[in-house]
Each structure stands twice: as structure tokens, then as C-alpha cells.
Design an enzyme around this catalytic site. Structure first.
Site, PDB file in Angstrom:
ATOM      1  N   GLU A  84       0.814  -1.210   0.000  1.00 38.96           N
ATOM      2  CA  GLU A  84       0.000   0.000   0.000  1.00 38.96           C
ATOM      3  C   GLU A  84       0.852   1.267   0.000  1.00 38.96           C
ATOM      4  O   GLU A  84       0.493   2.271  -0.626  1.00 38.96           O
ATOM      5  CB  GLU A  84      -0.926   0.015   1.232  1.00 38.96           C
ATOM      6  CG  GLU A  84      -1.992  -1.074   1.231  1.00 38.96           C
ATOM      7  CD  GLU A  84      -1.552  -2.336   1.956  1.00 38.96           C
ATOM      8  OE1 GLU A  84      -2.412  -3.093   2.411  1.00 38.96           O
ATOM      9  OE2 GLU A  84      -0.321  -2.562   2.063  1.00 38.96           O
ATOM     10  N   LEU A  85       1.993   1.241   0.726  1.00 35.01           N
ATOM     11  CA  LEU A  85       2.819   2.440   0.803  1.00 35.01           C
ATOM     12  C   LEU A  85       3.449   2.759  -0.545  1.00 35.01           C
ATOM     13  O   LEU A  85       3.515   3.925  -0.950  1.00 35.01           O
ATOM     14  CB  LEU A  85       3.908   2.270   1.867  1.00 35.01           C
ATOM     15  CG  LEU A  85       4.764   3.515   2.107  1.00 35.01           C
ATOM     16  CD1 LEU A  85       3.918   4.656   2.654  1.00 35.01           C
ATOM     17  CD2 LEU A  85       5.927   3.211   3.042  1.00 35.01           C
ATOM     18  N   HIS A 107      17.424   6.933 -10.708  1.00 32.84           N
ATOM     19  CA  HIS A 107      16.566   6.818  -9.531  1.00 32.84           C
ATOM     20  C   HIS A 107      15.939   8.156  -9.156  1.00 32.84           C
ATOM     21  O   HIS A 107      15.342   8.285  -8.088  1.00 32.84           O
ATOM     22  CB  HIS A 107      17.359   6.243  -8.351  1.00 32.84           C
ATOM     23  CG  HIS A 107      17.750   4.814  -8.554  1.00 32.84           C
ATOM     24  ND1 HIS A 107      18.949   4.451  -9.111  1.00 32.84           N
ATOM     25  CD2 HIS A 107      17.085   3.662  -8.316  1.00 32.84           C
ATOM     26  CE1 HIS A 107      19.018   3.135  -9.175  1.00 32.84           C
ATOM     27  NE2 HIS A 107      17.904   2.633  -8.710  1.00 32.84           N
TER      28      HIS A 107
END
Length: 767
Positions: free
Chosen positions: A16-17, A703
Site C-alpha cells: 500500500e505504501l 533513480h
């Protein structure tokens, strides 16, 4: 005997995070919704640990991105380049430090990122200046303690210890050592502790995994100064000092002399240290021991019988009130819950334990030690039977694989000719220009591409229809690469889920979970394969799509493989045989693939090994043995080809200075590395060593969502050209582009190619 954990997974049982953070970054949800997701994850974690029976539950082990970054914000250690970001907008500042930020007039790069000790978890590297100041800035640790208290749970807040925090950071200017900042940092720690104890905190866990390293006298003195200072200022505080990932080693006497309530021992990585402590004249029996007996790094079921014998050894010398039963380290490194797995084969599933099950194991072991334990004896028998079935399973052993390992010869790890000969041959065969451009392998995996793979996996898309879609995606990527002028192309890896999982699915000896996700960095989660048995390859794994991509163009296309050490490191590896043996089994399977790619017409093959440095033991005296077998495994995988075939490898987010000679021993024709966040600083190791082979220092930080400018890339390349032979320099991103989106990828790669061409043109002008 009381129970505790050092930390719990924080991504949510269904990630979920991850989903919430990525939605927040893309503007699809607001901060309130993101915070609500975080609140629910923390609440679920705390209540689950409470319901399962854990006595001392950690808090402040949650993070939106990384616990070291959290510490930077807690102690106000914010680099000056972020001064233009409104400090009241905490999450914008926080994520800018993690990911960089391009917004309005703000354009700042992210902080460096590297591996947390010998794990595949990446942390944000603290940056220190000589006149560094600290302040109690973020109150996250306070707020999360209050959140748990509102649920009726009195937690043990977790803090990265000040010495580890400093040692894992980096000086950004010359003339000082970061440990010299301890006197400035400790008062802020005292301020944090004061705020916590005012709220009634009884225990604080200080994580000092630097104690698993060979510390100098100065570093040991810093540990002593820190914890004597805390004890003097807060005599009623119970300090839970946690070292993990190895023994205390030469730091043991220092640790035993500390005025702390509890010393934590990682008895999975170093079972012998319990005897060392119990037999030491310096050990004070009043100091509690936390016995980290349940593995926080791997997913195999605990052996209750062996664990109970270890604990009983401790109870012969210590009162059980002075012992905790714990995980070896934070359960951050394990998946959430084995109960979610409905597709794992029952035979293999019975051998496993994820974070929830490990929590249950800790409580079960504690209950089995009670005088009245009749209600738990069935758990002991079930555990004993499951471990017995694993040891005797016919699924684990393969005689053909074992024979092949025993018949390995020294020539199997040697190329036909030395690099100087190969380099000349490859230049004639490949006809590449000066400063050749390429990418590391993967291209963006859009939501659409991922949906095809899911539909195919569920049987909603036929093999033919799936192949048509993948073929079109590969062709589009080849045309894009041709159009912008890349010199060596890749097929994009659209058919692959993960660089390790994909290969594990095609090799014997691996099993796979559906929800076995662990955090690698930020929102990036990986689902490590379960390497339970002997490894072998029955059929080619990558030839089909690599060969197809090469058929579309006359420009060289790289075959893309993951190396044996990385497959080993990024899997949940069997613990019933030496890792060296398992690694050689993988190496032979990859070797077979390399040979088949060469036969299919590919002239360049990349064997990625980003985990070579990660696998290095924490203590230097153990390095030689590891590096010998790790380098040999890579060479076995790469040495089945002719001189004309160019072997590449890739490494990222690691420090290379101390293993550079071993990297050279790998003898890859070309190595690509991450250097953009450090602005080519990581290149120093290769320069000082006079690295003999070709090298591609990354010029594009993949990133971060930032698009590097043309000037930025050119400046990085000029730095590289200043210290490396121009004939040895490749131009490439830091890593694969799977997690990026297409618009930013295209913009960045166009700048990358343009920068290489500009540099090439300047060299021609000088001739």
C-alpha cells in the site's frame, strides 16, 4: 522470558505504501491521503504484533522512504542545496533529498544512495561538512510514539545510533573526519531522548550495526563516549543496544563495558558470540541479553529444537528475566505474511516463515520455555516435522548438477585470450566510435506492458497474442534507439518482471511467492525468488527476444543476463549448503545461456553483477574467501565465448575502493557503474587502481525523475575523460530504466547521445 522485535516491514502487506507514494509523486493523491495510508500501515503493524503476543514492540521503524533519511531530517542534517525548498513543506523537502526535484525555479539533485551493510536495502547517504550543524528538526519519532500510545501500546522507539549514523555518511569537503562531529550531534540526541522520556518512554533501541565492523580505537572510543554520556544524563532510561549482521568481534570488550540495559546479539549470523559473552570475565550478568534467534534476513522456518538448546545454554548462567527472545535484525528484510500465499506448493510452503510467522515463532519459543508449556508442545512437534521433511525432500538434490560442479576445471573460468588481445579483436568486429553510447538494459515498463504480463500469467492472453505485443514493443524501442543514435542497443526487457525473478522462473531449484515483497529502496519493492534446491537450466531463457531484436537492426544489440552472485544475493537462498556451491550452480546455468546467445549471433553480452560488493562479509579477514569464489563464479559464467564476443557487466550503488582488484579480476571487457550522484567520485577507485579494461561511468541518475541537462552530462564526461583513457570510456545511464517513464527517459537519452557526440567532435577537432 520476554519477546521483542527490532523492526517490522513497512510497505504494507499489499504494498500500500509503494502505491500511495507513487500516486502522491504523480499528483494523483494529496498529502492527507498519503498520511492516512501511512497511519493505517503503522496501526496494523502495531496491533498485529500486540495480538501475536510481542512484549516490547518497536516504533519509528516506519519510513516513507528510508530510515537513514529519516534520521537526517530528525537531526536537521539537510545539505545546503535544499535551502530554497520551504522547510514547512516537510514531505517536499524529504522526497527532494531522496529523489531530487525539478519544480518551478528549483532544480536540485538527490543525495547519494548505497547499500545498507551487506543487504540489498539501499539507504540515503548522510552528507557532512566541516562546520556541520545539527538540530532537532523532524518530530517523527515523537509523533509515532504518541500514535502507538493512543492505541494503548507503549513502544520501544528505534533510533539509528549516532556513531553508525556518522560512519555511514560521507564528508563533502576535505579537512575533517565525520566522526569529529560527534560532540555536535550528541546534544541533539539528548534533546530527542529528553522529549521521549518526558512522554514516559522506558526503552529506546539504538541501532549500532557499525559494531559488526572492525572498528578502530577512535571509533570504539566514540561508542563508549556516546553511551556513557546517555547513561549519565538519563540514568533511568533503559538502552537497548542493537548490533546485527555479524558478531561484535573485536568490539566485544567495548560493548560489554557499556552502561546499557540490554545488548542485542545476532545469533543467526554469529551463533558463537553467545559463548564468547557468557564465558567472558568482562560480562556483567546484570546486563540483559537479547537473543536474536529468529532469522530476520531469510524466510526459512526456525528450528525450534536448535533454538531451545541455544537459549537453555544462556539460562544455565543467567536468570530468564535477563533474557529477551528476538529477531536477529529488523524484519524489514522479509515479506509480510505467508498466509497470503495461496499458490505456493504446500511442500515448499511448510518450510517457510514470513514476518508474521517469524513473530509467531518468537512468541512460541518463549512459551515453550515456560514450566507449563503443554499447550504449545504441538507447535514444537509440527516445527520438528516440517524441518525433517525439508532435509529429506527429493525436490532439493540433483545428481547431474552435483557431478557438473565436481568436474569444474580451472580452464572453465578463463577467457581464451587476455583483455588486450580481446580488445583489439572486438574493435575490428564491432566498429564502435569513440565514447560509444548504450543503456544498461531495461526500458520503462508502462502500466500497459505490466498489464499484458499479468493477463498472460492469468491465461487471459494467449502466448501468440502476448508475443505479438512484446514484439511490437521491442521493435518500437529498437527504432527509438536507432533514431536518437545510440551505438549499442538493447531489446528493453519488456517480457521481464524482475532481473532476478525472471531467471529464477526459468531455472530449476527456484520457487515463487505471490506476495513475498520486500523493500529495496523508496517505493521500489522486489519479490526475491526462493532458492530451495540444486540449480540447472533446461532451455534457453533469453535467446528468443534477444535474437529477434538483433534481427531488426544492423547495430549491435546486447544480450542481457543477471550474474550468478546477484541471483544468489537477491534470492532467499537455501541455508543447507555453502553459498559458494549454490553460486557455482547458478554460474553454470548462466554460462550455458551466454554460449547460446553467442551462437544466436549476438556479439555483446552483459552479465549484471550489482550485488558483488553487497555480498562482501563485514569483516575484512573474511573477504578473501568470498571474493575468490564470487569472482570465480562470474568468470565461469562469462568464459565460454570467443574473443570476438564482448562481455559487459554492471554494478551500482556500492563503494568499490576496497575490492577494485577483485573487480579487475572478473575480467569483463566493459564495466558500467553508477557515478552521477557522486559526480564521478566513485570513479576514483578505478582511476587510482589504473583499471585496465573499458568502463562506462553513469551520467544519468535513473533513480530520480530529473532530466539531466546536456551541460550536466558533458561536464560529467569531461571529468571522466580527464582521468581515464578516452579509448576506454563508454557513455551510459547509472542503471536500468525500468522504473522511469518514457518522456523523461527519451529526453535524458537524447541529451546523453548529444553529449557523447559533442565530445567525439571535439576530439576530432584536436586530431
Amino acid at each position: 522470558m520476554k519477546t521483542t522485535l527490532l523492526g517490522y516491514p513497512r510497505i504494507g502487506r499489499y504494498r500500500e505504501l509503494k502505491k500511495a507514494c507513487e500516486a502522491f509523486w504523480s499528483g494523483k493523491i494529496d498529502e492527507t491521503t498519503l498520511q492516512q495510508t501511512a497511519t493505517e500501515i503503522k496501526k496494523d503493524n502495531w496491533l498485529q504484533q500486540q495480538n501475536l503476543g510481542i512484549d516490547l514492540i518497536p516504533s519509528n521503524d516506519f519510513s516513507f522512504y528510508d530510515q537513514v533519511l529519516d534520521a537526517c531530517l530528525t537531526f536537521g542534517c539537510v545539505p545546503k542545496r535544499y535551502n530554497n525548498i520551504d522547510k514547512s513543506n516537510y514531505l517536499e523537502l524529504y522526497f527532494a533529498m531522496a529523489r531530487g526535484l525539478q519544480k518551478d525555479a528549483i532544480d536540485v539533485t538527490a543525495m547519494e544512495m548505497t547499500k545498507w551493510f551487506d543487504t540489498n536495502y539501499h539507504y540515503i547517504v548522510p552528507e557532512f561538512e566541516k562546520e556541520q550543524s545539527f538540530s532537532f528538526f523532524s518530530k517523527k519519532i515523537i509523533n509515532e510514539y504518541k500514535e502507538a500510545l493512543d492505541l494503548g501500546i507503549k513502544t520501544k522507539p528505534v533510533l539509528i545510533g549516532p556513531v553508525t549514523f556518522l560512519l555511514q555518511g560521507k564528508e563533502k569537503e576535505a579537512g575533517f573526519h565525520r566522526l569529529d562531529l560527534l560532540d555536535k550531534l550528541l546534544p541533539v540526541y539528548f534533546e530527542v531522548i529528553e522529549a521521549l522520556t518526558t512522554l514516559g518512554v522506558e526503552y529506546i533501541q539504538f541501532d549500532e550495526p557499525c559494531l559488526a565492523l572492525n572498528l578502530s580505537e577512535k571509533e570504539q572510543n566514540a561508542i563508549t563516549k556516546t553511551y556513557e554520556g546517555i547513561a549519565a544524563k538519563f540514568p533511568k532510561l533503559k538502552v537497548f543496544l542493537a548490533n546485527y549482521f555479524d558478531c561484535y568481534g573485536n568490539n566485544l570488550n567495548t560493548a560489554l563495558a557499556l552502561p546499557v540495559d540490554t545488548l542485542h546479539l545476532d545469533l543467526v549470523r554469529c551463533p558463537s558470540q553467545l559463548d564468547d559473552i557468557l564465558n567472558s570475565e568482562d560480562y556483567n550478568p546484570k546486563t540483559k541479553l537479547s537473543l536474536g534467534i529468529v532469522d530476520g534476513r531469510n524466510i526459512w522456518k526456525n528450528d525450534f529444537e536448535a533454538s531451545l538448546k541455544t537459549i537453555e545454554k544462556a539460562t544455565r548462567k543467567l536468570n530468564s528475566d535477563n533474557l529477551w527472545i528476538a529477531s536477529s535484525c529488523s524484519l524489514l528484510h522479509t515479506p509480510y505474511d505467508l498466509d497470503l500465499e495461496t499458490t505456493l506448493e504446500p511442500e515448499i510452503k511448510q518450510w517457510l516463515a514470513f514476518a508474521k510467522q517469524k513473530t509467531e515463532e518468537i512468541v512460541a519459543i518463549s512459551n515453550l520455555l515456560k514450566d507449563e508449556n503443554d499447550g504449545y508442545l504441538h507447535l514444537f512437534e509440527e516445527n520438528k516435522l516440517a524441518n525433517l521433511k525439508r532435509r529429506t525432500s527429493k525436490r532439493i538434490h540433483n545428481a547431474t548438477v552435483k557431478n557438473r560442479i565436481s568436474n569444474l576445471k580451472p580452464s572453465d573460468s578463463q577467457r581464451v585470450s587476455p583483455f588486450s588481445t580481446r580488445q583489439a579483436t572486438q574493435k575490428q568486429a564491432l566498429h564502435l566510435p569513440l565514447f560509444p553510447t548504450t543503456t544498461i538494459g531495461s526500458f520503462p515498463q508502462t502500466k500497459e506492458v505490466r498489464s499484458w504480463r499479468l493477463k498472460f500469467k492469468k491465461g487471459l492472453l494467449s502466448q501468440n497474442d502476448y508475443d505479438v505485443l512484446i514484439a511490437k514493443e521491442i521493435e518500437d524501442s529498437i527504432r527509438f534507439q536507432e533514431d536518437i543514435g545510440l551505438d549499442v542497443l538493447v531489446h528493453g526487457e519488456f517480457e521481464r518482471n524482475d532481473m532476478v525473478e525472471y531467471f529464477g522462473e526459468k531455472l530449476n531449484g527456484f520457487a515463487f511467492s505471490s506476495y513475498g515483497w520486500v523493500q529495496s529502496y523508496g517505493s521500489r519493492c522486489v519479490k526475491p525468488p526462493i532458492l530451495f534446491g540444486d540449480v540447472s537450466r533446461e532451455h534457453p531463457m533469453t535467446v528468443k527476444w534477444s535474437e529477434y531484436a538483433q534481427s531488426l537492426t544492423d547495430i549491435p544489440v546486447k544480450g542481457m543476463l543477471t550474474g550468478p552472485v546477484t541471483i544468489l544475493q537477491w534470492s532467499f537462498v537455501r541455508n543447507d549448503q555453502p553459498r559458494e556451491v549454490t553460486c557455482n550452480q547458478i554460474a553454470l546455468a548462466i554460462r550455458d545461456e551466454v554460449v547460446d546467445l553467442e551462437k544466436s549471433g549476438l556479439k555483446i553480452i552483459q552479465i549484471d553483477e550489482p550485488a558483488i560488493r553487497e555480498g562482501l562479509p563485514l569483516r575484512e579477514e573474511e573477504w578473501k574467501n568470498y571474493l575468490n569464489w564470487a569472482v570465480k563464479a562470474f568468470r565461469i559464467s562469462a568464459s565460454g565465448v570467443q574473443n570476438e564476443t564482448q562481455i559487459h557487466t554492471h554494478m551500482c550503488y556500492s563503494e568499490f575502493n576496497d575490492i577494485i582488484s577483485s573487480i579487475a579480476d572478473m575480467d569483463a571487457d566493459v564495466i558500467t557503474i553508477e557515478t552521477s550522484r557522486s559526480e564521478m567520485e566513485l570513479l576514483d577507485a578505478f582511476v587510482n587502481f589504473k583499471y585496465p579494461n573499458e568502463i562506462g561511468p553513469g551520467v544519468y541518475d535513473i533513480h530520480s525523475p530529473r532530466v539531466p541537462s546536456l551541460d550536466e552530462i558533458e561536464n560529467l564526461l569531461l571529468k571522466a575523460k580527464h582521468v581515464l583513457p578516452k579509448e576506454h570510456i563508454w557513455v551510459n545511464p547509472d542503471c536500468g530504466l525500468k522504473t522511469r517513464n518514457w518522456p523523461e527517459t527519451k529526453a535524458a537519452l537524447k541529451n546523453l547521445v548529444k553529449a557523447a557526440k559533442n565530445l567525439r567532435a571535439k576530439e576530432l577537432e584536436l586530431v
